[in-house]
Scaffold this motif. Structure first.
Motif, short mmCIF file in Angstrom:
data_model
loop_
_atom_site.label_atom_id
_atom_site.label_comp_id
_atom_site.label_asym_id
_atom_site.label_seq_id
_atom_site.Cartn_x
_atom_site.Cartn_y
_atom_site.Cartn_z
N ARG A 153 0.78 -1.23 0.00
CA ARG A 153 0.00 0.00 0.00
C ARG A 153 0.82 1.29 0.00
N PRO A 154 1.91 1.41 0.79
CA PRO A 154 2.53 2.73 0.98
C PRO A 154 3.09 3.37 -0.28
N GLY A 155 3.56 2.59 -1.26
CA GLY A 155 4.19 3.18 -2.44
C GLY A 155 4.46 2.14 -3.50
N MET A 156 5.42 2.45 -4.36
CA MET A 156 5.79 1.56 -5.45
C MET A 156 6.72 0.45 -4.95
N MET A 157 6.36 -0.80 -5.23
CA MET A 157 7.20 -1.94 -4.90
C MET A 157 7.85 -2.41 -6.20
N HIS A 158 9.14 -2.12 -6.37
CA HIS A 158 9.83 -2.34 -7.63
C HIS A 158 10.81 -3.51 -7.58
N ALA A 159 10.91 -4.20 -6.44
CA ALA A 159 11.88 -5.27 -6.29
C ALA A 159 11.51 -6.49 -7.12
N LYS A 160 12.52 -7.21 -7.56
CA LYS A 160 12.35 -8.46 -8.31
C LYS A 160 13.13 -9.55 -7.57
N ALA A 161 12.40 -10.34 -6.78
CA ALA A 161 13.06 -11.33 -5.94
C ALA A 161 12.10 -12.48 -5.68
N GLY A 162 12.62 -13.57 -5.14
CA GLY A 162 11.76 -14.70 -4.84
C GLY A 162 12.41 -15.72 -3.95
N LEU A 163 11.58 -16.55 -3.36
CA LEU A 163 12.01 -17.66 -2.51
C LEU A 163 11.29 -18.92 -2.97
N ILE A 164 12.03 -19.98 -3.17
CA ILE A 164 11.44 -21.29 -3.43
C ILE A 164 12.11 -22.26 -2.47
N ASP A 165 11.36 -22.64 -1.43
CA ASP A 165 11.90 -23.48 -0.36
C ASP A 165 13.15 -22.82 0.22
N GLU A 166 14.31 -23.45 0.11
CA GLU A 166 15.53 -22.90 0.71
C GLU A 166 16.44 -22.24 -0.31
N ALA A 167 15.90 -21.85 -1.43
CA ALA A 167 16.66 -21.12 -2.43
C ALA A 167 16.01 -19.77 -2.65
N CYS A 168 16.76 -18.80 -3.16
CA CYS A 168 16.20 -17.48 -3.43
C CYS A 168 16.88 -16.88 -4.65
N TRP A 169 16.27 -15.80 -5.16
CA TRP A 169 16.90 -15.08 -6.26
C TRP A 169 16.60 -13.59 -6.13
N ILE A 170 17.45 -12.81 -6.74
CA ILE A 170 17.30 -11.37 -6.81
C ILE A 170 17.92 -10.92 -8.12
#
Length: 451
Positions: free
Chosen positions: A369-386
């Motif tokens: 709600r507060p503003g623009m969320m521009h991040a590109k990231a993720g979690l799949i179980d015990e792995a993540c990406w950015i």
């Protein structure tokens, strides 16, 4: 004579329309994309055919040769997880150990990290940007680069021509006059050399001395580096270690696309600097397959506990949408973090049908709600990406993108905590559009591959 000329134009027009429709049915295009283009060509051929010639192509091995990654990467001492091998088998460089990565969760952290990378350069700075804004942060960035030039540092800057259409032109001229090298990716007057206007370089990276990188989802501008807390949420990082070898290969490839290749020899492998296990995964016309897209599809299907995704624009391909729905139905905790209202109204209209369809399968949507969320990231179980890639058709199948998969507990925990801090500021209720809104959303969904 007039009738003969008129007949020639009619035949030429029919051939152009037929050729465009055949090309629109190429096997690497999604059925949704093919249907959208064919409908466009049938309805307004005089407009659609020229537009298709500019915007309608994906892979182009002639203009964008494959990235030449190191044939002998520094492999980790411990065996990487199975998902790392999946991305490797699809065409990404292998996961490598011995890295250090530091996340920038606030604009102040990102700005400090960028300053540190630039200030630490002793020999060269290699830079790829999608947006270089004409504001205080953009001008300050170019002033920093000019100071490094005066110190004898070699500075190369590649900027996407369309993404930075409001770039600080006078400051860029001063940068070149000071000795900096500047190239524009796919400028309008060189489209025949570098494929088509639709294929943009959305990657962001600043590499110092081929040994340290600042990268992620942020561009260089006030929104990304100087916005008030909560107004613009993003993620970037600095990293060092053997994974930088892959970043160097990406920069060398992108620099060559816009001109002559780098004159320096391939830099020696980067020494270990930490404990993180990282894997750079590219996406775009310079890799033969859709490595990031196909790897994420495979990873989501294999998820056991959670799939959390943060993206400013949510227009998934059919395989990605099906993977999310299947995961949610099988009991996996699937969450999508989106801005309540993004800075791209067209994608906000296109996302509605996907959100409602996936919500019925159990996918949870969290609207910041507060503003623009521009991040590109993720979690799949015990792995993540950015990285730079949005969870949409354009980033997965058209743009030049980068994502860094992290397989170490410290980085995964940091991304998980970042999600946890944002979720209290999110609304989970779905909007209830009226008939006309649904009609407009359907049109924009059909045209999503073109947007």
């Amino acid at each position: 004579m007039y009738y003969l000329f008129e007949h020639f134009l009619v035949v030429l027009g029919v051939l152009a329309v037929a050729s465009a429709m055949v090309l629109a049915l190429q096997p690497r295009r999604t059925p949704q994309s093919s249907a959208a283009w064919i409908l466009f060509i049938i309805m307004v051929p005089y407009v659609a055919v020229p537009v298709f010639l500019v915007l309608g192509f994906r892979k182009s091995g002639r203009s964008f040769p494959a990235i030449r990654f190191s044939p002998h990467p520094a492999l980790p001492e411990t065996e990487p997880p199975p998902l790392a091998h999946i991305f490797d088998s699809l065409g990404a460089p292998p996961a490598v150990g011995g890295n250090r990565i530091h996340l920038h969760e606030t604009p102040a952290d990102a700005r400090a990290g960028l300053d540190e990378v630039i200030a630490g350069a002793r020999d060269r700075l290699d830079i790829l940007l999608y947006v270089l804004a004409r504001d205080e942060s953009g001008l300050r960035f170019l002033d920093q680069l000019k100071r490094k030039l005066h110190e004898g540092v070699k500075v190369r800057l590649s900027v996407d021509w369309l993404g930075s259409h409001t770039r600080p032109r006078r400051a860029l001229r001063a940068f070149v006059e000071a000795g900096g090298e500047l190239r524009y990716f796919s400028p309008l007057d060189h489209l025949t050399d570098t494929a088509h206007l639709n294929l943009r370089n959305h990657r962001k990276m600043v590499i110092a001395d081929c040994a340290r990188v600042w990268a992620g989802g942020r561009n260089v501008g006030d929104d990304y580096l100087a916005s008030p807390p909560g107004k613009w949420v993003d993620l970037s990082f600095t990293a060092e270690g053997p994974v930088i070898d892959s970043f160097n290969a990406v920069f060398a490839s992108d620099w060559e696309v816009a001109g002559d290749p780098l004159p320096e020899p391939v830099p020696p492998p980067v020494a270990p600097a930490g404990e993180a296990l990282l894997q750079l995964v590219p996406a775009g016309p310079d890799e033969p397959q859709d490595v990031l897209h196909d790897g994420l599809v495979a990873a989501i299907y294999r998820a056991k506990k959670r799939v959390w995704i943060a993206t400013p624009y949510f227009v998934p391909t059919d395989p990605l949408a099906q993977a999310l729905a299947t995961a949610a139905r099988s009991g996996v905790d699937v969450r999508i973090l989106l801005p309540l209202k993004s800075n791209q109204w067209t994608t906000d209209l296109a996302r509605g049908p996907y959100i409602r369809a996936l919500a019925r399968t159990g996918v949870g949507f969290h609207f910041f709600r507060p503003g623009m969320m521009h991040a590109k990231a993720g979690l799949i179980d015990e792995a993540c990406w950015i990285g730079s890639a949005n969870f949409d058709v354009r980033s997965m199948l058209l743009n030049f993108e980068l994502a860094v998969m992290a397989w170490d507990p410290a980085t995964t925990t940091a991304i998980s905590r970042w999600f946890d801090r944002l979720l209290p500021d999110c609304d989970t209720s779905l909007p209830r559009p009226g008939f006309f809104r649904r009609l407009i959303e359907g049109v924009f969904r059909l045209g999503a591959p073109i947007l």
